[in-house]
Design an enzyme around this catalytic site. Structure first.
Site, PDB file in Angstrom:
ATOM      1  N   CYS A  99      25.189  12.925 100.867  1.00 59.62           N
ATOM      2  CA  CYS A  99      25.305  11.867  99.874  1.00 59.62           C
ATOM      3  C   CYS A  99      25.302  10.494 100.554  1.00 59.62           C
ATOM      4  CB  CYS A  99      26.554  12.118  99.029  1.00 59.62           C
ATOM      5  SG  CYS A  99      26.749  11.077  97.573  1.00 59.62           S
ATOM      6  N   HIS A 100      26.384   9.726 100.439  1.00 54.83           N
ATOM      7  CA  HIS A 100      26.515   8.421 101.093  1.00 54.83           C
ATOM      8  C   HIS A 100      27.060   8.544 102.516  1.00 54.83           C
ATOM      9  CE1 HIS A 100      26.140   7.100  96.916  1.00 54.83           C
ATOM     10  NE2 HIS A 100      25.876   5.878  97.363  1.00 54.83           N
TER      11      HIS A 100
END
Length: 189
Positions: free
Chosen positions: A112-113
Site C-alpha cells: 500500500c503506502h
C-alpha cells in the site's frame, strides 16, 4: 503449523494508523509457516490499527525500535495505511532500521503506502515495484519503476498495492523469507 520458516524471525515495523489487515494477514501467514514475528514500533505499549478510515483494534508492541536491530531478524514487513508510513518516514531511527535490512541483504516487504518508507530510506532507485496507485509518482520520482501488478519482487524487495493483494503478497513474502539473503538488496543504499 508448517515449519518451513522455523528459526526465522521477522519484524513488522508499524506505528499508529497502520492498515490493520496489512499487519494481521502477513503476521498470521508468517506464524502459520513457523516464523517468529515481532511488532516493532516507535513506542512501547499499544498501537492503533485502522480499517481504512475507521479505528480498528489496538495491538501490543513486542519491541521498541530503540531496542531493535536488523541483526536480530531475517526479514522486515512494512504495512501501509496513510498515517503509519507517513509517521515512519519522518523518523530517522525507523529509516536507519529499514536501511540496515537492505545493507544486510535481508528481504523487505511493503504494501500500500508502505513504499513511502522505502523511498525515504533510499531503496527505490532502479527497482521494479508497485504500491497504492496514488503514490506511483513518488516511486517514479525516486527513480523506481512502478508497475500495476498485485505483487512485485525485485531482489528480495516485495511490494503490493492493497489489501486485495494480500494472498499474493503473503505467498511471495514467505518465499523470500525462506530464501533469505539477497546480494542485490543493498545496491542502492
Amino acid at each position: 503449523m508448517n515449519t518451513s520458516l522455523k528459526n526465522k524471525r521477522v519484524a513488522i515495523l508499524a506505528a499508529d494508523g497502520f492498515e490493520q489487515i496489512e499487519l494481521t494477514s502477513p503476521l498470521e501467514a508468517l506464524r502459520n509457516e513457523g516464523a517468529e514475528v515481532s511488532i516493532v514500533s516507535l513506542k512501547t505499549g499499544r498501537i492503533q490499527g485502522m480499517n481504512h478510515l475507521d479505528k480498528g483494534d489496538e495491538f501490543e508492541v513486542d519491541l521498541a525500535l530503540s531496542e531493535a536491530s536488523a541483526d536480530d531478524f531475517d526479514a522486515l514487513v512494512i504495512p501501509g495505511g496513510l498515517v503509519n508510513p507517513d509517521t515512519l518516514r519522518a523518523d530517522q531511527d525507523a529509516i536507519d532500521f529499514v536501511r540496515e535490512f537492505a545493507e544486510e541483504g535481508k528481504p523487505i516487504a511493503a504494501i500500500c503506502h508502505g513504499p513511502w518508507v522505502l523511498i525515504e530510506a533510499g531503496l527505490v532507485e532502479g527497482r521494479r515495484m508497485t504500491s497504492w496507485p496514488a503514490i506511483q509518482s513518488d516511486i517514479r520520482n525516486a527513480g523506481g519503476v512502478w508497475v500495476d501488478e498485485e505483487v512485485v519482487v525485485d531482489e528480495g524487495l516485495v511490494t503490493s498495492r492493497k489489501p486485495d493483494d494480500l494472498k499474493a503478497f503473503n505467498a511471495k513474502l514467505i518465499e523470500e523469507v525462506g530464501e533469505g539473503y539477497h546480494a542485490g538488496m543493498a545496491r542502492s543504499v
